[in-house]
Write an enzyme that holds these catalytic residues in place. Sequence first.
Site, short mmCIF file in Angstrom:
data_model
loop_
_atom_site.label_atom_id
_atom_site.label_comp_id
_atom_site.label_asym_id
_atom_site.label_seq_id
_atom_site.Cartn_x
_atom_site.Cartn_y
_atom_site.Cartn_z
N ARG A 278 0.84 -1.10 0.06
CA ARG A 278 0.02 0.08 0.15
C ARG A 278 1.01 1.19 -0.17
NH1 ARG A 278 -3.04 -3.55 -0.65
NH2 ARG A 278 -5.29 -3.48 0.07
N SER B 140 -10.67 -0.49 3.38
CA SER B 140 -9.93 -0.73 4.64
C SER B 140 -9.20 0.72 5.32
CB SER B 140 -8.83 -1.54 4.21
OG SER B 140 -8.89 -2.92 3.96
N GLU C 260 -4.72 3.92 6.12
CA GLU C 260 -4.47 3.46 4.82
C GLU C 260 -5.26 4.57 3.84
OE1 GLU C 260 -5.30 1.01 1.00
OE2 GLU C 260 -6.72 1.10 2.43
N1 EPU Z 1 -10.14 -10.56 10.55
C1 EPU Z 1 -10.62 -10.57 11.92
N2 EPU Z 1 -11.52 -9.78 12.15
C2 EPU Z 1 -12.31 -8.96 11.11
C3 EPU Z 1 -11.63 -8.87 10.10
C4 EPU Z 1 -10.44 -9.64 9.75
O1 EPU Z 1 -10.37 -11.70 12.67
O2 EPU Z 1 -13.03 -8.19 11.71
C5 EPU Z 1 -9.13 -11.65 10.10
C6 EPU Z 1 -9.63 -12.92 9.13
O3 EPU Z 1 -10.21 -13.52 9.53
C7 EPU Z 1 -8.63 -12.94 8.03
C8 EPU Z 1 -7.60 -11.87 8.17
O4 EPU Z 1 -8.18 -11.05 9.35
O5 EPU Z 1 -7.61 -14.07 8.65
C9 EPU Z 1 -7.64 -10.94 7.05
O6 EPU Z 1 -8.91 -10.52 6.61
P1 EPU Z 1 -9.36 -10.24 5.06
O7 EPU Z 1 -9.08 -11.44 4.36
O8 EPU Z 1 -10.72 -9.77 5.20
O9 EPU Z 1 -8.30 -9.11 4.77
P2 EPU Z 1 -7.82 -7.74 5.22
O10 EPU Z 1 -6.48 -8.06 5.92
O11 EPU Z 1 -8.81 -7.44 6.34
C10 EPU Z 1 -6.79 -6.90 3.14
C11 EPU Z 1 -6.77 -5.65 2.49
C12 EPU Z 1 -8.16 -5.41 1.45
C13 EPU Z 1 -8.19 -6.59 0.70
C14 EPU Z 1 -8.18 -7.73 1.59
C15 EPU Z 1 -8.05 -9.26 0.63
C16 EPU Z 1 -5.43 -4.07 3.83
C17 EPU Z 1 -5.28 -2.85 4.24
N3 EPU Z 1 -6.69 -4.43 3.06
O12 EPU Z 1 -7.91 -6.77 4.18
O13 EPU Z 1 -8.26 -4.28 0.93
O14 EPU Z 1 -9.36 -6.87 -0.16
O15 EPU Z 1 -6.92 -8.01 2.22
O16 EPU Z 1 -6.70 -9.20 -0.15
O17 EPU Z 1 -4.19 -4.58 2.95
C18 EPU Z 1 -8.74 -1.97 0.93
O18 EPU Z 1 -7.47 -1.79 0.65
O19 EPU Z 1 -9.44 -1.05 0.78
C19 EPU Z 1 -9.06 -3.27 0.91
C20 EPU Z 1 -10.35 -3.73 0.97
#
Ligand code: EPU
Length: 341
Positions: A167, A241, A336
Site C-alpha cells: 500500500r 480498509s 490507509e
Molecule cells: N479478521 C478478523 N476480524 C475482522 C476482519 C478480519 O479476525 O473483523 C481476520 C480474518 O479472519 C483474516 C484476516 O483478518 O484471517 C484477513 O482478513 P481479510 O481477508 O478480510 O483481509 P484484510 O487483511 O482485512 C486486506 C486488504 C483489503 C483486501 C483484502 C483481501 C489491507 C489494508 N486491506 O484486508 O483491501 O481486499 O486484504 O486481500 O491490506 C482496501 O485496501 O481497501 C481493501 C479492502
Amino acid sequence: MELEIKKNVKLADYSTFKIGGLAKYFVVVKSEDDFIVAIKWAKRRSKKIFVLGGGSNILFSDKGFDGLVIKNEIKGMEVVGENEDSAIIKSYSGEAWSKMVNFSISRNYYGIENMFYIFGTVGAAPVQNIGAYGVELKDIFYNLCAIDLKTGEKKYFNLKDCQFAYRDSIFKNKLKNKYFVLWVELKLSKKEKFNLEYGDIKNKLAEKGIENPKLKDVAEVIQEIRNLKLPNPGILPNAGSFFKNPVISEDEFKILKDKFSDIKSFPDQKGIKIPAGWLIEQVDVKGYRHGDAGVYENQALILVNHGSASQKDVLFLVDLVKKNVFDKFGIILEAEVNILK
Ligand code: EPU
C-alpha cells in the site's frame, strides 16, 4: 477551451464516505490539456490543488478544501502491445479501475482478476499500490506517465522508479503531491496463470465444484467474497480498509504469539503482517459507534458512516481504535485512507 471552475462544491458528494465540507473551487478535467489549464489557473491565483479520482479512499475535512479540487475524468483504454505470451494495456487515469479489470478479463488476459471489484480510478492504483487476494498492482505494473504539478512536464516511471511496497509507492513518500498520474500501462499474461493461494478463493471454488476455473469464475468468486466482507458504499458509506495491516519483526511477533496464541499472521517482505481487522476485533470495538461513525460489524478494518458522520466523529473513533490496539498489543495502527485535515 474554457474550463468551468465551480465554486463551493460539496465534497461529501464526491467521496464514498459521504463526508466533507465545501471545495472553494472545483473543476472537472477530461483531457491532458484541461489538466494543464487547471493547474495554471491555480498557480496564477496561488491556490492549493487537490486531485480527486474516484473518491473511494479519502476522508475529507469538515471544513472542506480551501483551494482547487481537480476531478480527474481523463478517459481512454487500449491494448498497446502484444506478443504470444503477454499484452500491454494502457489506460488513462480517470477511468474506473474496475473497467480496466473487465477490459482485461474480456480479452482473456491473466494477472489482474484477483483485483476485480476494487473501487477507485486507474490513477490511484499505483499511488497506493492497490492489492487484494494475494496480488498487488506492482505484480502486473509496466509503466506510467505522470505530470509534474509545478512545471507541467511529463515524466515516465518504470517499476523500479515507483518504489512500490505494501500500500505504498514513491507517490506517497518522496513525490507526495508532486505528480499527477496521467496514464498507466499494465503487462498481463495471455497464458493461463492464476493466483488462487488465498484461502477464501480456494474454498469458494471448491464449494462450487469448480476444479479448472476460467477467468470469469475467479472474478465471480472474488466479487462474492468482497460482497460478504466489504460494505457496499452505495448502501453504507465507507472508504474500504481504513487501516493498513501492520508489519512487525519476527522477534516482536514471537513475544505476541506467546501472549496471544491465536494471533493471525501472514508473511511479508519486511517481516510479519498482522491483520488489523483481527487486532481491532480483539479490543471489542467491532460494531462500536461514535455518533454516526462506526466500526463495521462484519469487518473490523472498515469504518463506516451510518448517516451523517463528520470527519471529527471518524477521527474520534480512529483515536479510540488506535489507543485500544496500542494498549493491548503495543502496535501502532496506521491509516490507509488518505485523511485531508
Ligand atoms: N479478521 C478478523 N476480524 C475482522 C476482519 C478480519 O479476525 O473483523 C481476520 C480474518 O479472519 C483474516 C484476516 O483478518 O484471517 C484477513 O482478513 P481479510 O481477508 O478480510 O483481509 P484484510 O487483511 O482485512 C486486506 C486488504 C483489503 C483486501 C483484502 C483481501 C489491507 C489494508 N486491506 O484486508 O483491501 O481486499 O486484504 O486481500 O491490506 C482496501 O485496501 O481497501 C481493501 C479492502
